[in-house]
Scaffold this motif. Structure first.
Motif, PDB file in Angstrom:
ATOM      1  N   THR A  64       0.807  -1.223   0.000  1.00 36.79           N
ATOM      2  CA  THR A  64       0.000   0.000   0.000  1.00 36.79           C
ATOM      3  C   THR A  64       0.836   1.268   0.000  1.00 36.79           C
ATOM      4  N   ARG A  65       2.022   1.216   0.603  1.00 37.65           N
ATOM      5  CA  ARG A  65       2.896   2.391   0.643  1.00 37.65           C
ATOM      6  C   ARG A  65       4.336   1.956   0.454  1.00 37.65           C
ATOM      7  N   THR A  66       5.127   2.803  -0.179  1.00 34.06           N
ATOM      8  CA  THR A  66       6.568   2.572  -0.301  1.00 34.06           C
ATOM      9  C   THR A  66       7.285   3.900  -0.102  1.00 34.06           C
ATOM     10  N   ALA A  67       8.530   3.817   0.321  1.00 38.25           N
ATOM     11  CA  ALA A  67       9.340   5.031   0.499  1.00 38.25           C
ATOM     12  C   ALA A  67      10.801   4.723   0.233  1.00 38.25           C
ATOM     13  N   LEU A 123       6.515   9.101   6.152  1.00 37.84           N
ATOM     14  CA  LEU A 123       5.859   9.627   7.359  1.00 37.84           C
ATOM     15  C   LEU A 123       4.724   8.733   7.811  1.00 37.84           C
ATOM     16  N   GLU A 124       3.965   8.179   6.851  1.00 35.67           N
ATOM     17  CA  GLU A 124       2.821   7.327   7.184  1.00 35.67           C
ATOM     18  C   GLU A 124       3.262   5.901   7.511  1.00 35.67           C
ATOM     19  N   ILE A 125       4.284   5.427   6.811  1.00 33.87           N
ATOM     20  CA  ILE A 125       4.772   4.067   7.069  1.00 33.87           C
ATOM     21  C   ILE A 125       5.196   3.927   8.523  1.00 33.87           C
ATOM     22  N   PHE A 126       5.888   4.936   9.040  1.00 26.45           N
ATOM     23  CA  PHE A 126       6.402   4.871  10.409  1.00 26.45           C
ATOM     24  C   PHE A 126       5.505   5.589  11.412  1.00 26.45           C
ATOM     25  N   SER A 127       4.349   6.069  10.964  1.00 29.32           N
ATOM     26  CA  SER A 127       3.357   6.693  11.859  1.00 29.32           C
ATOM     27  C   SER A 127       4.004   7.743  12.750  1.00 29.32           C
ATOM     28  N   ASP A 164      17.802   3.234   0.612  1.00 24.66           N
ATOM     29  CA  ASP A 164      17.066   2.352   1.515  1.00 24.66           C
ATOM     30  C   ASP A 164      15.597   2.369   1.095  1.00 24.66           C
ATOM     31  N   THR A 165      14.993   1.194   1.012  1.00 26.13           N
ATOM     32  CA  THR A 165      13.604   1.094   0.576  1.00 26.13           C
ATOM     33  C   THR A 165      12.759   0.459   1.672  1.00 26.13           C
ATOM     34  N   PHE A 166      11.634   1.097   1.979  1.00 20.97           N
ATOM     35  CA  PHE A 166      10.685   0.601   2.976  1.00 20.97           C
ATOM     36  C   PHE A 166       9.326   0.408   2.322  1.00 20.97           C
ATOM     37  N   VAL A 167       8.589  -0.614   2.785  1.00 24.75           N
ATOM     38  CA  VAL A 167       7.249  -0.851   2.251  1.00 24.75           C
ATOM     39  C   VAL A 167       6.286  -1.139   3.401  1.00 24.75           C
ATOM     40  N   GLU A 168       5.014  -0.866   3.133  1.00 24.15           N
ATOM     41  CA  GLU A 168       3.945  -1.213   4.076  1.00 24.15           C
ATOM     42  C   GLU A 168       2.944  -2.096   3.337  1.00 24.15           C
ATOM     43  N   LEU A 169       2.616  -3.239   3.947  1.00 19.70           N
ATOM     44  CA  LEU A 169       1.681  -4.172   3.337  1.00 19.70           C
ATOM     45  C   LEU A 169       0.255  -3.885   3.796  1.00 19.70           C
TER      46      LEU A 169
END
Length: 786
Positions: free
Chosen positions: A92-95, A123-127, A220-225
């Motif tokens: 749903t989100r990536t950064a 910002l949303e991935i890590f709340s 660095d790549t972060f994702v939210e499932l």
């Protein structure tokens, strides 16, 4: 009944103040040690728990195959995040983020801070919790900057509104504060002091098209499932993205859970093989062992005093007390002892925690009113009380009233054997800790003393910023002219770490060369001399000539791959052809326990990220640093002077091993203290039991030394048995620990006799104190009642 049991228990403890003090203090040491360890473990297992989406957030590392071996890297291609979001519906989100350091200036105040260039979804991935502004539009404009509360306070002071304030970045660009987020705790893997829009990650560079290509891994790549996403299915899709984009099966991305970022960050062959979780488990086991040793003391001392309490048990049974009631009374005594020990340990924790924080490099807090900590203390108290009290309770309550009232001596053969077994167990653990401490120290020193290929002493590292590269020549001239500085140079990579690398090279005399991973060093000509590296063939880059982009130097390991004969004059190609002018002796970086990748050196100081300054040996360091600061202020006035000694950074690379070594010393000392407390009590009891025998022996002509040998030999026999048990156990444990290091020592044989001698000497001193005291008593007093 409960009130009566408590009253009797308190009277018994007060009546036998010496034994009670030994029990309480021994348990308190054990609980204190366990408490410190569990506070450390709590901090470790709670790493990244500040981020609420524990089951949805993942980091994306890559596995890459070189020379047939899978290796794991944290960096990913720039376009990966967008493609993951576009092509995998469950994401749903990536950064995409990139870390760096910038100078932030407000008025006359300037501070260097590390942070991240990040895309808005970060910002949303890590709340992240905003105290000023909101996540909705905080990173939506190219001149936006988000600060942490700590950074905002450093710039504007406390209780000052930071929103919409304009800041100067790197003394060149203006950015507007669009938000302030709450400070993150220290136990997070990817912390930051500021956030800037990811599109600005290369300030001042107009052409960053390379960042949009696969094959350039830097971000660095972060994702939210999505909440209902199946992890295995999504991970399988993620692994297919890079091969599909590049047609290269030797590189793929995968998902790494937020729960594993800190605890399981060690990879081998592309798979998780451990990490900090190893130390968490190890220290947890040690904490339980220390607690067990403390509980053993209680059991030993309680059963040793069985004869004194035999008549009490007999009379109470005659008066109607059942076995269960007696058991409950003795358990109550144990719980009261454990409760008092817990109170003492809380005081010790408050005293020792600041020092432990320095040792562990953490900021742990006791938090006595935290429900988890309250329940933990209660739990430890109950466990210690029940564990320490169950055997004495059942043993004492089993006495026959007729025999003890008649004065028939209580038979305690089984209790004696158990006490001896427990003493052996205590000292065996202590000896294992002593051996472990010596071997851990030997291993760390072994690695620290290996030939690094450079000289780290008196070498300082300064981050390149501002006009340092432009003014490098006058800076170098001023410093060397002072007589305080031997040399200085530029490098794009930290000398201790891997830095930039790549593959796909071809060279003369090599086969399968494209699979070899080579590290790149963009240096100024004086770098090798500054760092104390040796050229073993050919020559280095010339100070007096303009940089030649086609001439390179190679490390010794890369030269060996080029076949027989000198590598000087040979060529190496990847797109462009380079001629080798010199070979540099191999040096160690990255994995201090293994071997480092081959290196390719370029004469390209304009790409530098670090300046290295070598202070002349024998000069006053503070004077040299003060002069260096004055030169930097002269030629780069907008930026504060900050530096790091390379040898300090080198020592910091052994933090985990150093922590294991230091804690092993503490555990060994505590285990010995607790064991000696128990041995002290048992020897006192034994001496008291044999008081009349000693009096008779003295009357018949025995001297003090003979009596001391008589009383000590039984205990020394137990210690010898403990040594025989501890040696194979310690060898097995340390051999397993050493196997995780490619560069390691062989366990030296002399460690085992040294540990044994230490244990014997300590035990002998402990027992002899009581033996000498009894041996010096007047035999007339000992035999007066006969």
């Amino acid at each position: 009944m409960l009130k009566n049991n408590l009253k009797i228990a308190c009277r018994s403890l007060w009546k036998n103040k010496g034994y009670s003090a030994l029990n309480i203090f021994g348990l308190a040491i054990g609980i204190t040690c366990a408490g410190l360890i569990f506070l450390w473990v709590e901090d470790e297992v709670n790493f990244d728990s500040a981020f609420p989406k524990q089951d949805l957030v993942y980091f994306v590392p890559t596995n890459q195959k070189y020379e047939g071996e899978w290796r794991t890297f944290y960096s990913t291609p720039g376009p990966l995040a967008k493609d993951l979001k576009d092509e995998i519906p469950e994401i749903t989100r990536t950064a995409t983020t990139w870390s760096g350091e910038i100078l932030i200036t407000e008025g006359d105040k300037g501070i260097n801070r590390r942070g991240r260039y990040a895309e808005p979804d970060f910002l949303e991935i890590f709340s992240l919790r905003f105290v000023e502004g909101s996540a909705k539009n905080a990173l939506n404009r190219p001149d936006a900057i988000v600060l942490t509360q700590r950074t905002a306070t450093a710039l504007f002071g406390k209780n000052t509104n930071a929103l919409n304030r304009v800041l100067r970045i790197d003394n060149t660009y203006n950015f507007t504060v669009t938000g302030v987020v709450a400070d993150l705790p220290n136990n997070v893997s990817f912390g930051f002091d500021w956030l800037l829009p990811f599109e600005r990650f290369q300030l001042g560079e107009e052409d960053v098209s390379w960042a949009k290509e696969y094959g350039n891994n830097f971000a660095d790549t972060f994702v939210e499932l999505a909440p209902d996403a199946d992890f295995k299915a999504v991970d399988a899709k993620v692994q297919k993205i890079i091969p599909a984009k590049t047609e290269d099966p030797n590189t793929y991305a995968f998902l790494h859970s937020i729960k594993d970022w800190h605890l399981r960050s060690e990879f081998k062959g592309g798979k998780i093989v451990g990490g900090q979780i190893t130390f968490v488990r190890l220290f947890s086991i040690i904490a339980l062992i220390i607690l067990l040793i403390a509980c053993i003391n209680f059991m030993n001392l309680s059963t040793a005093r069985s004869e004194k309490r035999a008549k009490e048990v007999g009379i109470r049974k005659v008066l109607g007390s059942g076995k269960n009631r007696l058991i409950s009374q003795f358990i109550a005594e144990a719980l009261i002892t454990a409760s008092l020990a817990t109170m003492v340990s809380v005081v010790l924790l408050l005293i020792l925690l600041p020092q432990f924080n320095i040792l562990a490099e953490k900021q742990l807090e006791l938090r006595l009113f935290d429900p988890i900590h309250v329940f933990a203390l209660i739990g430890i108290t109950l466990i210690c009380g029940l564990l320490a009290g169950w055997y004495p309770a059942f043993y004492l309550s089993s006495f026959k009233p007729v025999k003890v009232i008649k004065g028939v001596q209580v038979r305690e053969n089984s209790a004696t054997y158990i006490r001896k077994g427990l003493v052996v167990a205590q000292f065996a653990v202590s000896i294992v800790f002593i051996i472990s401490t010596i071997i851990v120290y030997q291993q760390v020193q072994h690695v620290k003393s290996r030939d690094l290929g450079y000289q780290k002493e008196n070498l300082i590292k300064i981050n390149v910023n501002g006009d340092m590269i432009k003014n490098f020549n006058p800076i170098r001239q001023d410093m060397i002219a002072s007589g305080l500085i031997e040399n200085l140079a530029l490098n794009n990579s930290d000398i201790l770490y891997g830095g930039n690398n790549g593959s796909g090279f071809e060279w003369q005399g090599g086969t399968d060369t494209k699979e070899v991973l080579i590290s790149f060093r963009h240096i100024s000509p004086s770098f090798l001399e500054t760092a104390g590296m040796k050229i073993i063939d050919g020559r280095g880059f010339s100070e007096n000539q303009a940089p030649d982009s086609t001439s390179v130097m190679v490390s010794q390991s890369l030269a060996k791959m080029m076949g027989d004969g000198s590598a000087v004059g040979k060529t190496i190609t990847r797109g462009e052809t380079y001629t080798i002018i010199g070979v540099v002796q191999d040096y160690l970086y990255g994995d201090m326990y293994g071997t480092s990748d081959p290196v390719l050196f370029f004469n390209n100081p304009d790409a530098a990220n670090y300046m290295y300054v070598k202070i002349k040996l024998g000069n006053d360091l503070s004077e040299a640093l003060a002069f260096t600061e004055s030169v930097m202020k002269k030629h780069n006035p907008a930026f504060p002077f900050e530096y790091e000694f390379v040898d300090d950074a080198f020592n910091a690379m052994f933090r985990s091993e150093k922590l294991v070594g230091n804690l092993s010393k503490i555990f060994a000392l505590l285990a010995i203290i607790i064991s000696c407390l128990g041995l002290f009590g048992l020897s006192a009891y034994t001496a008291e039991q044999r008081r009349k025998e000693i009096g008779i022996r003295k009357v018949l002509g025995s001297n003090v030394s003979g009596i001391v040998r008589l009383l000590s030999k039984d205990f020394m026999g137990l210690v010898l048995v403990a040594i025989l048990l501890a040696i194979p156990l310690a060898w097995w444990a340390m051999q397993n620990w050493l196997e995780r290091f490619a560069y390691r020592i062989d366990i030296p044989w002399w460690v085992f006799p040294i540990a044994g001698v230490i244990a014997i000497v300590i035990a002998l001193i402990t027992v002899s104190f009581q033996s000498i005291r009894v041996a010096l008593l007047n035999p007339v007093k000992s035999l007066r009642t006969e």
